[in-house]
Design a protein around this motif. Structure first.
Motif, mmCIF file in Angstrom:
data_model
loop_
_atom_site.group_PDB
_atom_site.id
_atom_site.type_symbol
_atom_site.label_atom_id
_atom_site.label_comp_id
_atom_site.label_asym_id
_atom_site.label_seq_id
_atom_site.Cartn_x
_atom_site.Cartn_y
_atom_site.Cartn_z
ATOM 1 N N ASP A 1 28.624 0.340 60.939
ATOM 2 C CA ASP A 1 27.715 -0.629 61.543
ATOM 3 C C ASP A 1 28.129 -2.047 61.182
ATOM 4 O O ASP A 1 28.516 -2.328 60.037
ATOM 5 N N ARG B 1 19.389 -7.991 77.893
ATOM 6 C CA ARG B 1 19.737 -6.950 78.857
ATOM 7 C C ARG B 1 18.949 -7.223 80.135
ATOM 8 O O ARG B 1 17.827 -7.736 80.097
ATOM 9 N N ARG C 1 31.905 -3.088 70.070
ATOM 10 C CA ARG C 1 30.683 -2.636 70.748
ATOM 11 C C ARG C 1 30.071 -1.450 70.010
ATOM 12 O O ARG C 1 28.857 -1.368 69.829
ATOM 13 N N ALA C 2 30.927 -0.522 69.541
ATOM 14 C CA ALA C 2 30.431 0.635 68.795
ATOM 15 C C ALA C 2 29.820 0.211 67.468
ATOM 16 O O ALA C 2 28.821 0.790 67.018
ATOM 17 N N GLU D 1 26.185 -1.693 68.253
ATOM 18 C CA GLU D 1 25.132 -1.147 69.105
ATOM 19 C C GLU D 1 23.930 -0.624 68.327
ATOM 20 O O GLU D 1 22.817 -0.578 68.865
ATOM 21 N N ASN D 2 24.108 -0.237 67.077
ATOM 22 C CA ASN D 2 22.982 0.271 66.287
ATOM 23 C C ASN D 2 22.214 -0.826 65.551
ATOM 24 O O ASN D 2 21.112 -0.589 65.065
ATOM 25 N N GLN E 1 19.544 -4.689 68.855
ATOM 26 C CA GLN E 1 18.738 -4.073 69.909
ATOM 27 C C GLN E 1 18.173 -5.167 70.808
ATOM 28 O O GLN E 1 17.431 -6.039 70.348
#
Length: 259
Positions: free
Chosen positions: A25, A175, A207-208, A211-212, A215
């Motif tokens: 993360d 978003r 991005r990986a 993403e956690n 938000q």
């Protein structure tokens, strides 16, 4: 962040340039602090424009005898924009960040620039602060890293601390509620990153990693939340792709007779 207006030479971001066996993360650690100015300017379209706008809004809304907060100040780009544009006498700028690596560098950057307004850079969690009367509050890509269930309570506390006529400046990656539009905006952002030299591997791994911990809300969710806590005047003043900045003004009874 260093003062982007002065375009200082910074370390090149290559954190995700090589394959990672395991994607951790994202965190604002020493590695990120070392390359953050390069990372943010190559990743966030219009970042320098947003920082410039924060300075201009500070010039309009800062009030004498109040505090000005930069919450999640990282390396201090917004802090410096506030310092360089603050007209308010007897005021104090307070930058707060939870990353030790960021705070240590931020203090050096801020101390290197002269200005009449004193600045304090503090290590701390912005959720656990005793906010004093203030006329400007900046959350420059900060709220998106706060647990969603805690965001409204934080904004409510900041609204209460703001003096009448004060401003909150909220910059966020958002978003879109329309999935097709959202996908297009993401693609355009990735093209922006490619144009700035990031590889497909870097884009994918970053991005990986994020993403956690990041938000996102939609723009309408941000505006609705600001209205719920009391801001009757809130507007997106800047947007590029899926990045935007909002100003929210606390009503002043001497000017807002209809509120």
């Amino acid at each position: 962040m260093t003062d982007t207006a002065n375009k200082k030479v910074t370390n090149h971001d290559a954190i995700y340039a090589q394959p990672h066996a395991e994607i951790q993360d994202f965190s604002f650690d020493e590695r990120v602090a070392d390359v953050f100015p390069d990372m943010i300017n190559r990743s966030v379209p219009g970042y320098a424009t947003i920082v410039h706008g924060i300075g201009r809004l500070t010039a309009r809304f800062a009030q004498p005898d109040t505090l000005l907060y930069d919450l999640g100040c990282s390396l201090g780009a917004a802090t410096l924009a506030m310092k360089q544009n603050n007209p308010a006498a007897n005021s104090l700028i307070v930058g707060i960040d939870s990353s030790t690596a960021m705070v240590e560098r931020c203090r050096k950057h801020v101390n290197a620039f002269r200005g009449e307004t004193p600045v304090e850079i503090r290590l701390g969690d912005i959720l656990n602060q005793d906010y004093q009367p203030c006329s400007v509050v900046v959350l420059n890509f900060t709220l998106q890293f706060i647990e969603p269930a805690l965001r409204e309570a934080l904004l409510s506390r900041l609204y209460q601390a703001l003096t009448p006529g004060g401003v909150l400046i909220l910059s966020e990656k958002v978003r879109d509620e329309d999935s097709r539009c959202n996908d297009l905006l993401i693609d355009l952002h990735h093209e922006f990153k490619r144009d700035n030299g990031y590889s497909e591997l870097e884009i994918s791994q970053k991005r990986a990693a994020i993403e956690n911990v990041m938000q996102l809300n939609s723009l309408s969710e941000h505006l609705d939340r600001l209205q719920r806590v009391g801001f009757s005047h809130a507007q997106a003043w800047y947007r590029c792709y899926n990045f935007c900045s909002i100003f929210a003004i606390k009503p002043d009874s001497t000017k807002d007779t209809h509120d």
